[in-house]
Design a protein around this motif. Structure first.
Motif, PDB file in Angstrom:
ATOM      1  N   PRO A 154      36.934  42.192 -94.273  1.00  0.00           N
ATOM      2  CA  PRO A 154      36.506  41.571 -95.596  1.00  0.00           C
ATOM      3  C   PRO A 154      35.063  42.116 -96.198  1.00  0.00           C
ATOM      4  CG  PRO A 154      36.135  39.942 -93.794  1.00  0.00           C
ATOM      5  CD  PRO A 154      36.669  41.161 -93.392  1.00  0.00           C
ATOM      6  N   MET A 155      35.154  42.595 -97.298  1.00  0.00           N
ATOM      7  CA  MET A 155      34.054  43.134 -97.963  1.00  0.00           C
ATOM      8  C   MET A 155      33.941  42.717 -99.514  1.00  0.00           C
ATOM      9  SD  MET A 155      33.760  46.975 -96.665  1.00  0.00           S
ATOM     10  CE  MET A 155      35.669  47.444 -96.743  1.00  0.00           C
ATOM     11  N   GLY A 156      32.927  42.093 -99.733  1.00  0.00           N
ATOM     12  CA  GLY A 156      32.373  41.270-101.123  1.00  0.00           C
ATOM     13  C   GLY A 156      32.442  42.631-102.167  1.00  0.00           C
TER      14      GLY A 156
ATOM     15  N   ILE B 276      35.000  37.351 -99.386  1.00  0.00           N
ATOM     16  CA  ILE B 276      34.912  36.112 -99.258  1.00  0.00           C
ATOM     17  C   ILE B 276      35.591  35.357-100.511  1.00  0.00           C
ATOM     18  CG2 ILE B 276      32.756  35.678 -97.837  1.00  0.00           C
ATOM     19  CD1 ILE B 276      31.122  35.883-100.294  1.00  0.00           C
TER      20      ILE B 276
ATOM     21  N   GLN C 267      40.007  35.587 -96.711  1.00  0.00           N
ATOM     22  CA  GLN C 267      38.758  35.027 -95.963  1.00  0.00           C
ATOM     23  C   GLN C 267      38.237  33.837 -96.621  1.00  0.00           C
ATOM     24  OE1 GLN C 267      35.147  36.767 -95.675  1.00  0.00           O
ATOM     25  NE2 GLN C 267      35.149  36.815 -93.387  1.00  0.00           N
TER      26      GLN C 267
ATOM     27  N   HIS D   9      35.549  32.188 -92.392  1.00  0.00           N
ATOM     28  CA  HIS D   9      34.463  32.856 -92.113  1.00  0.00           C
ATOM     29  C   HIS D   9      33.264  32.043 -91.410  1.00  0.00           C
ATOM     30  CE1 HIS D   9      31.313  35.585 -92.521  1.00  0.00           C
ATOM     31  NE2 HIS D   9      31.375  36.125 -93.867  1.00  0.00           N
TER      32      HIS D   9
ATOM     33  N   HIS E 294      27.840  35.572 -89.785  1.00  0.00           N
ATOM     34  CA  HIS E 294      26.834  36.314 -90.602  1.00  0.00           C
ATOM     35  C   HIS E 294      25.754  34.915 -91.101  1.00  0.00           C
ATOM     36  CE1 HIS E 294      30.050  39.493 -91.394  1.00  0.00           C
ATOM     37  NE2 HIS E 294      29.634  39.440 -90.081  1.00  0.00           N
TER      38      HIS E 294
ATOM     39  N   ARG F  54      36.489  34.530 -87.762  1.00  0.00           N
ATOM     40  CA  ARG F  54      35.415  35.193 -87.858  1.00  0.00           C
ATOM     41  C   ARG F  54      34.109  34.857 -87.248  1.00  0.00           C
ATOM     42  NH1 ARG F  54      33.203  40.821 -91.668  1.00  0.00           N
ATOM     43  NH2 ARG F  54      33.811  41.819 -89.650  1.00  0.00           N
TER      44      ARG F  54
ATOM     45  N   THR G 101      24.381  43.910 -89.229  1.00  0.00           N
ATOM     46  CA  THR G 101      25.922  43.370 -89.557  1.00  0.00           C
ATOM     47  C   THR G 101      26.372  44.677 -90.326  1.00  0.00           C
ATOM     48  OG1 THR G 101      25.259  41.137 -89.815  1.00  0.00           O
ATOM     49  CG2 THR G 101      27.083  41.777 -90.932  1.00  0.00           C
TER      50      THR G 101
ATOM     51  N   ARG H 251      30.567  50.207 -87.467  1.00  0.00           N
ATOM     52  CA  ARG H 251      30.360  51.677 -87.413  1.00  0.00           C
ATOM     53  C   ARG H 251      31.564  52.302 -87.249  1.00  0.00           C
ATOM     54  NH1 ARG H 251      28.452  55.320 -89.021  1.00  0.00           N
ATOM     55  NH2 ARG H 251      27.295  56.268 -87.559  1.00  0.00           N
TER      56      ARG H 251
ATOM     57  N   GLY I 275      35.296  48.933 -91.829  1.00  0.00           N
ATOM     58  CA  GLY I 275      34.800  48.457 -93.176  1.00  0.00           C
ATOM     59  C   GLY I 275      34.276  49.536 -94.134  1.00  0.00           C
ATOM     60  N   ARG I 276      33.121  50.013 -94.109  1.00  0.00           N
ATOM     61  CA  ARG I 276      32.829  50.893 -95.092  1.00  0.00           C
ATOM     62  C   ARG I 276      33.316  52.232 -94.897  1.00  0.00           C
ATOM     63  NH1 ARG I 276      26.922  50.456 -92.926  1.00  0.00           N
ATOM     64  NH2 ARG I 276      28.065  49.955 -90.926  1.00  0.00           N
TER      65      ARG I 276
HETATM   66  C1  FMN Z   1      29.795  45.831 -99.292  1.00  0.00           C
HETATM   67  C2  FMN Z   1      29.944  44.819 -98.145  1.00  0.00           C
HETATM   68  C3  FMN Z   1      30.547  43.667 -98.288  1.00  0.00           C
HETATM   69  C4  FMN Z   1      30.659  42.693 -97.082  1.00  0.00           C
HETATM   70  N1  FMN Z   1      31.329  41.367 -97.299  1.00  0.00           N
HETATM   71  C5  FMN Z   1      31.610  40.644 -96.360  1.00  0.00           C
HETATM   72  C6  FMN Z   1      32.413  39.337 -96.661  1.00  0.00           C
HETATM   73  O1  FMN Z   1      32.589  39.186 -97.538  1.00  0.00           O
HETATM   74  N2  FMN Z   1      32.806  38.732 -95.521  1.00  0.00           N
HETATM   75  C7  FMN Z   1      32.595  39.183 -94.187  1.00  0.00           C
HETATM   76  O2  FMN Z   1      32.901  38.585 -93.237  1.00  0.00           O
HETATM   77  N3  FMN Z   1      31.811  40.386 -94.056  1.00  0.00           N
HETATM   78  C8  FMN Z   1      31.511  41.298 -94.983  1.00  0.00           C
HETATM   79  N4  FMN Z   1      30.884  42.368 -94.846  1.00  0.00           N
HETATM   80  C9  FMN Z   1      30.586  42.907 -93.410  1.00  0.00           C
HETATM   81  C10 FMN Z   1      32.197  43.665 -93.078  1.00  0.00           C
HETATM   82  O3  FMN Z   1      33.206  43.056 -93.211  1.00  0.00           O
HETATM   83  C11 FMN Z   1      32.009  44.530 -91.846  1.00  0.00           C
HETATM   84  O4  FMN Z   1      31.539  43.594 -90.883  1.00  0.00           O
HETATM   85  C12 FMN Z   1      30.755  45.339 -91.732  1.00  0.00           C
HETATM   86  O5  FMN Z   1      30.506  46.317 -92.979  1.00  0.00           O
HETATM   87  C13 FMN Z   1      30.641  46.384 -90.465  1.00  0.00           C
HETATM   88  O6  FMN Z   1      31.651  47.229 -90.586  1.00  0.00           O
HETATM   89  P1  FMN Z   1      31.556  48.809 -90.969  1.00  0.00           P
HETATM   90  O7  FMN Z   1      30.614  49.121 -89.851  1.00  0.00           O
HETATM   91  O8  FMN Z   1      32.833  49.353 -90.409  1.00  0.00           O
HETATM   92  O9  FMN Z   1      31.208  48.709 -92.297  1.00  0.00           O
HETATM   93  C14 FMN Z   1      30.658  43.125 -96.042  1.00  0.00           C
HETATM   94  C15 FMN Z   1      30.172  44.331 -95.890  1.00  0.00           C
HETATM   95  C16 FMN Z   1      29.962  45.375 -96.739  1.00  0.00           C
HETATM   96  C17 FMN Z   1      29.385  46.607 -96.606  1.00  0.00           C
END
Ligand code: FMN
Length: 546
Positions: free
Chosen positions: A26-28, A61, A103, A168, A171, A221, A266, A297, A319-320
């Motif tokens: 999930p990514m907001g 979310i 989520q 969720h 975090h 999660r 995170t 990462r 994620g990213r």
């Molecule tokens: C822009 C952004 C928004 C995020 N929003 C959420 C979210 O809505 N819910 C959640 O559980 N994690 C959220 N995360 C965390 C990601 O799901 C993930 O755990 C985190 O980016 C680490 O993974 P990565 O290193 O592959 O990016 C967000 C991360 C980023 C970068």
């Protein structure tokens, strides 16, 4: 190739058949409509990620209750009227053959605007570490209402066509607030012992299960370790993992960190190695038998495959990397890994933009992200002659994009090399990913057929005589030199001189300005100078959370 096979192997979880083990976590995005409904931009963003074909996509979310919104444009699922919009997200994923989970979320005390309006609720009236304002302690009626709200939101996810739901519990949001003794000071059956602090999560999982039925997969999660002083560790909470599974969790998504964890762990910056949190996922796997998702990462599908091969996790979340290049899985599968734009974990376009300015999601290195509705795909019917002045990251990207659209592009750089200030910044410790990215971008520009003229300063006369159709100015910035008496002395230099190696520091160094550049210069000089003093006029807090 061997490890990729493990990543690209299918997995069945209850009725959900995943075509591979790659997950978009999930990514907001902040792309939603102001009333919490799904916008066209939300759909286009998710559809673009689905084109990259992860086995499972998880939405950002989605709020289960009006008291728990983290931002006021958050997507919502607390009434049936939200179902039609949410259904568009499910359809967008299915159109590409991906499975998709929604989520479901409650922010508890970690919502600035809920706290400011005096509406935030939490297990105890312990102030948010970030916002410093106290929430109201939840009553038993509140607990029952929010538990039920999670169940109803999950039922709506199922009705909207989602394949699964993710609770969720990570975090530092409401569920973590119950689980952590730092935020839970209750003296009833929801506080005190680990068993009591886990009760709210267990109640929620049971209610979600009751409302979605037996065959619908539920992911939980969790921040399996808080990474904050006085916070819980994976060893502390491992004894309750089996109870989460017994209550309904079919997947444990092993995230980490809480609001206020130092180092923004995170969304870990490049100081953390790809896959650094795999040992945590492994600890979860040791405690339970349902599938576990590792995160942290990951950018390289090969590495993810090797984690699955070693049975340290069953699925891996990127994620990213899905923001930087949604096609990276396909490229790896087709043996075109070299074409991948790898995430540099800079956090600037994504999480910082979202949290510091309430901006909409972007990616600092991928101009398409968050702008999928605007991003031109077709080649121009009327190619132009375009000059780009300055071959730093902006100029290189502009040149690359213009060439992709079929224009005839010339890129000018007054220095002998492309890359601009990134070449200096990449010398700081842990910043090698920046160098790799800029070198990759330089290669892409040349591959796209851009004529690159380094060592060339563009003059007005050149523009008048050559008459390009468009000129893009990407000349970068100049350092600000403060008017401090003695600043012109021979022993004073800029950070760039240090990074470039043009100046060898003496034994004792004073760095003026403790922003990122100053701090990285200090890091760079550690071990090279005997004493390093950082001077800063302001007290700055940079807060990153998700
Ligand atoms: C822009 C952004 C928004 C995020 N929003 C959420 C979210 O809505 N819910 C959640 O559980 N994690 C959220 N995360 C965390 C990601 O799901 C993930 O755990 C985190 O980016 C680490 O993974 P990565 O290193 O592959 O990016 C967000 C991360 C980023 C970068």
């Amino acid at each position: 190739m061997d490890s990729l096979h493990y990543l690209f192997s299918p997995l069945r979880i209850k009725g959900m058949e995943l075509s591979n083990r790659a997950v978009m976590p999930p990514m907001g995005t902040n792309l939603g409509n102001p009333d919490g409904t799904v916008s066209d931009a939300n759909v286009a963003y998710l559809a673009r990620r689905a084109k990259g074909r992860p086995g499972l996509l998880i939405t950002e979310i989605v709020g289960v209750h009006p008291s728990g919104l983290a931002i006021n444009t958050q997507l919502c699922a607390f009434e049936d009227r939200f179902i039609p919009g949410l259904a568009k997200l499910a359809q967008a994923a299915h159109a590409e053959g991906c499975k998709v989970a929604m989520q479901i979320h409650h922010a508890g005390r970690e919502s600035f605007f809920m706290l400011a309006e005096g509406k935030a609720i939490a297990p105890s009236a312990v102030p948010s570490l970030i916002y410093r304002m106290p929430p109201r302690e939840m009553t038993h009626d509140d607990i029952a209402e929010i538990t039920n709200a999670f169940g109803s939101a999950a039922r709506r996810a199922r009705e909207a066509g989602f394949d699964a739901v993710e609770v969720h519990g990570a975090h530092g949001y409401l569920l973590t607030q119950f689980l952590s003794a730092r935020s839970n000071r209750r003296e009833d059956e929801y506080g005190g012992s680990l068993e009591n602090r886990a009760r709210f999560i267990i109640d929620i999982l049971s209610e979600v299960r009751r409302q979605v039925g037996e065959d619908f997969p539920i992911s939980l999660r969790l921040s399996v370790e808080e990474f904050i002083e006085g916070g819980y560790t994976v060893s502390d909470i491992a004894p309750v993992f089996p109870a989460f599974v017994a209550a309904g969790a079919d997947i444990i998504h092993a995230s980490f960190g809480t609001h206020g964890s130092p180092g923004g762990i995170t969304t870990a910056p490049p100081e953390y190695e790809p896959g650094f949190a795999v040992p945590l996922a492994r600890r979860v796997k040791d405690a339970i038998s349902v599938p576990v998702i590792a995160v942290g990462r990951f950018t390289d599908p090969e590495l993810a495959g090797s984690v699955i091969k070693r049975k340290e996790a069953d699925l891996v979340a990127f994620g990213r990397q899905f923001l930087a290049d949604p096609d990276f899985l396909k490229k790896a599968g087709e043996g075109r890994r070299g074409n991948t734009r790898f995430c540099i974990a800079c956090n600037q376009g994504c999480i910082e933009r979202l949290m510091l300015g309430e901006g909409k999601i972007r990616c600092a290195i991928n101009p398409e992200t968050g702008q999928e509705l605007l991003y031109p795909q077709e080649r121009s019917v009327k190619p132009r002659r375009i000059w780009v002045i300055g071959a730093g990251p902006a100029g290189l990207t502009a040149a690359c994009e213009a060439a992709r659209l079929g224009h005839n592009v010339t890129l000018f750089e007054k220095e002998s090399l492309t890359g601009g200030l990134i070449r200096y910044g990449a010398s700081a410790p842990h910043k090698h990913v920046y160098r790799e990215w800029i070198e990759w971008l330089d290669g892409q520009v040349r591959k796209a057929g851009v004529e690159v003229k380094t060592g060339t300063r563009v003059t007005p006369e050149m523009i008048v005589s050559e008459r390009p159709d468009h000129v893009i100015i990407a000349q970068g910035s100049e350092p600000v030199i403060p008017p401090i008496p003695g600043i012109d002395a021979s022993h004073v230099c800029t950070a760039l001189d240090i990074f470039e190696g043009a100046v060898t520091p003496g034994t004792s160094v004073v760095i003026i300005g403790a922003g990122f550049v100053g701090m990285e210069a200090a890091d760079f000089l550690t071990g090279k100078a005997k004493t390093i003093t950082l001077v800063e006029v302001m007290l700055i807090f940079l807060v990153i959370y998700v």
